[in-house]
Design an enzyme around this catalytic site. Structure first.
Site, short mmCIF file in Angstrom:
data_model
loop_
_atom_site.label_atom_id
_atom_site.label_comp_id
_atom_site.label_asym_id
_atom_site.label_seq_id
_atom_site.Cartn_x
_atom_site.Cartn_y
_atom_site.Cartn_z
N CYS A 36 0.82 -1.23 0.00
CA CYS A 36 0.00 0.00 0.00
C CYS A 36 0.84 1.27 0.00
CB CYS A 36 -0.94 0.00 1.19
SG CYS A 36 -1.97 -1.46 1.23
N HIS A 56 -3.37 6.79 3.20
CA HIS A 56 -3.75 5.49 2.65
C HIS A 56 -5.11 5.09 3.23
CE1 HIS A 56 -3.98 1.46 1.41
NE2 HIS A 56 -3.66 0.93 2.57
N ASN A 109 -10.03 -0.64 0.58
CA ASN A 109 -8.57 -0.50 0.48
C ASN A 109 -8.11 -1.02 -0.89
OD1 ASN A 109 -5.81 -0.77 0.65
ND2 ASN A 109 -5.80 -1.77 2.64
N1 ACO Z 1 -17.63 -9.42 9.96
C1 ACO Z 1 -18.00 -9.73 11.20
N2 ACO Z 1 -17.10 -10.07 12.17
C2 ACO Z 1 -15.81 -10.05 11.83
C3 ACO Z 1 -15.36 -9.73 10.53
C4 ACO Z 1 -16.34 -9.41 9.58
N3 ACO Z 1 -16.02 -9.09 8.30
N4 ACO Z 1 -14.03 -9.81 10.51
C5 ACO Z 1 -13.62 -10.14 11.73
N5 ACO Z 1 -14.70 -10.31 12.53
C6 ACO Z 1 -14.73 -10.66 13.95
C7 ACO Z 1 -13.49 -11.35 14.39
O1 ACO Z 1 -13.56 -12.74 14.09
C8 ACO Z 1 -13.48 -11.08 15.88
O2 ACO Z 1 -14.34 -12.00 16.50
P1 ACO Z 1 -13.88 -12.71 17.87
O3 ACO Z 1 -13.70 -11.59 18.84
O4 ACO Z 1 -15.03 -13.62 18.15
O5 ACO Z 1 -12.59 -13.41 17.54
C9 ACO Z 1 -14.14 -9.71 15.98
O6 ACO Z 1 -14.80 -9.49 14.74
C10 ACO Z 1 -13.18 -8.57 16.25
O7 ACO Z 1 -12.02 -8.75 15.47
P2 ACO Z 1 -10.84 -7.73 15.57
O8 ACO Z 1 -9.71 -8.25 14.74
O9 ACO Z 1 -10.56 -7.36 16.97
O10 ACO Z 1 -11.48 -6.43 14.87
P3 ACO Z 1 -10.84 -5.04 14.74
O11 ACO Z 1 -11.68 -4.05 15.43
O12 ACO Z 1 -9.37 -5.05 15.03
O13 ACO Z 1 -10.99 -4.78 13.17
C11 ACO Z 1 -9.72 -4.93 11.16
C12 ACO Z 1 -10.40 -5.71 12.26
C13 ACO Z 1 -10.77 -4.10 10.46
C14 ACO Z 1 -9.10 -5.90 10.18
C15 ACO Z 1 -8.66 -4.01 11.78
O14 ACO Z 1 -7.83 -4.76 12.64
C16 ACO Z 1 -7.79 -3.34 10.75
O15 ACO Z 1 -8.26 -2.52 9.98
N6 ACO Z 1 -6.49 -3.64 10.75
C17 ACO Z 1 -5.57 -3.05 9.83
C18 ACO Z 1 -5.74 -3.70 8.51
C19 ACO Z 1 -4.94 -2.98 7.51
O16 ACO Z 1 -4.77 -1.80 7.57
N7 ACO Z 1 -4.39 -3.69 6.59
C20 ACO Z 1 -3.55 -2.99 5.67
C21 ACO Z 1 -3.57 -3.70 4.47
S1 ACO Z 1 -2.52 -2.77 3.49
C22 ACO Z 1 -1.68 -3.72 2.38
O17 ACO Z 1 -0.50 -3.61 2.36
C23 ACO Z 1 -2.43 -4.67 1.47
#
Ligand code: ACO
Length: 327
Positions: A113, A254, A284
């Site tokens: 990214c 980003h 994203n």
């Molecule tokens: N729908 C419903 N529930 C979900 C989903 C979904 N799509 N995805 C995850 N959950 C659940 C999980 O299983 C978890 O359940 P559990 O507590 O029973 O285990 C719960 O929701 C909470 O999960 P968390 O991981 O704590 O959720 P969080 O608030 O951290 O959000 C997210 C997750 C959105 C992925 C966040 O961590 C994030 O944005 N992280 C950064 C990701 C990012 O920026 N990636 C960059 C990619 S860039 C590149 O180089 C390609």
């Protein structure tokens, strides 16, 4: 002194739109969860026959038109992507032919990214040094081709698109890329990766059966590090330019997660209404995220002469970076 001017920008988002409600029919998720955790409402998804170079082609054509530069004038082509048409050759090489460019230097940058910010800075150096006159820099990604559509942890986050800009040497500092600050830390490559299909774990029936050719992500760890590294990039470029955040009028971050963007604004003491955000519409789009948001904001007339714009990114690697633009 030679300045590096942004002469024209363009972007392309595929026609097909997939909403959160659409996704909730395929995986155990909901519009409410996706909106509140990420800020995403919909994403654009490329057609099966649209490869990364096809997305890039549309964005590049628009940037060339807006720059009023003929393809034959381009001296350097850089494509930032993690979803190259093929493992090799580079998407840039394929795009060179599709665009009808001269047989110029063309290569890809793999910084996930942060790729566009990396590519912009590499091109800036080539132009500042006087080696080349015009460069075409593109961020293009088809994340839909590498996410596991059965994994709710990742598939809801990503979309497809491409953004492009034509850079040219200039005598004045208007519309210029002034500086860039880049970094990388490869000590946790597995936080964001495609585990198999490379030389470490070549493709086998077992790697396919174990879904190792899809994006694998430790979302919580990436989230924690993202804001810290983007702060580092912003501070790095501001310090070098002897500026403070009060000298910046716009930030194009980003578009990974609206909560990450809000946390960055809070840390910087920067108003949220001056953060350019389109994540609700695009999700994203990896290397395309910043150039698409930048091109859309410019087309909407949001920037004014003399304003300073910061681009700031983080991504797989981990990588991060910031670019300063003087509009
Ligand atoms: N729908 C419903 N529930 C979900 C989903 C979904 N799509 N995805 C995850 N959950 C659940 C999980 O299983 C978890 O359940 P559990 O507590 O029973 O285990 C719960 O929701 C909470 O999960 P968390 O991981 O704590 O959720 P969080 O608030 O951290 O959000 C997210 C997750 C959105 C992925 C966040 O961590 C994030 O944005 N992280 C950064 C990701 C990012 O920026 N990636 C960059 C990619 S860039 C590149 O180089 C390609």
């Amino acid at each position: 002194m030679t300045f590096v001017r942004i002469m024209g920008m363009g972007y392309y988002l595929p026609k097909k739109v997939v909403t959160n409600d659409d996704l909730s029919k395929c995986v155990d998720t909901s519009d409410e969860w996706i909106r509140t955790r990420t800020g995403i409402v919909q994403r654009h998804i490329a057609a099966n026959n649209e490869a990364c170079s096809d997305l890039a082609l549309q964005a590049a054509k628009q940037a060339l038109t807006n720059a009023n530069i003929a393809p034959e004038a381009i001296d350097l082509l850089i494509v930032a992507t993690v979803t190259s048409d093929m493992q090799f050759p580079s998407t840039a090489a394929i795009l060179q032919a599709k665009l009808g460019l001269r047989t110029i230097m063309a290569f890809d940058i793999n910084a996930a990214c942060s790729g566009f910010v990396y590519a912009l800075d590499v091109a800036r150096h080539f132009l500042t040094n006087g080696v080349y006159r015009y460069a075409l820099v593109i961020g293009s990604d088809k994340l839909s081709a590498i996410v596991n559509w059965k994994d709710r942890n990742t598939c809801v986050l990503f979309g497809d698109g491409a953004g492009a800009c034509v850079l040219g040497q200039s005598d004045t500092n208007a519309h210029c890329v002034v500086d860039g600050f880049l970094g990388a830390d490869g000590s946790n490559p597995d936080w964001l990766c495609i585990p198999a299909g490379g030389s470490l774990q070549p493709a086998t029936a077992t790697t396919v059966a174990n879904h190792l050719h899809f994006v694998s992500m430790n979302g919580r760890e990436v989230f924690k590090v993202a804001v810290r590294r983007m702060m580092e990039a912003v501070r790095g470029v501001l310090e070098r330019q002897k500026l403070t955040i009060a000298d910046i009028q716009w930030i194009v971050p980003h578009q990974a997660n609206l909560r990450i963007i809000q946390a960055l604004a809070d840390e910087l003491g920067f108003p949220m209404d001056r953060m350019i955000c389109n994540i609700d519409q695009t999700g994203n789009t990896s290397a395309a995220s910043i150039p698409v948001a930048l091109a859309q904001a410019e087309a909407a007339g949001r920037f004014h002469p003399g304003e300073r714009i910061l681009l700031v990114a983080f991504g797989g690697g981990l990588t991060w970076g910031a670019s300063l633009i003087q509009y």
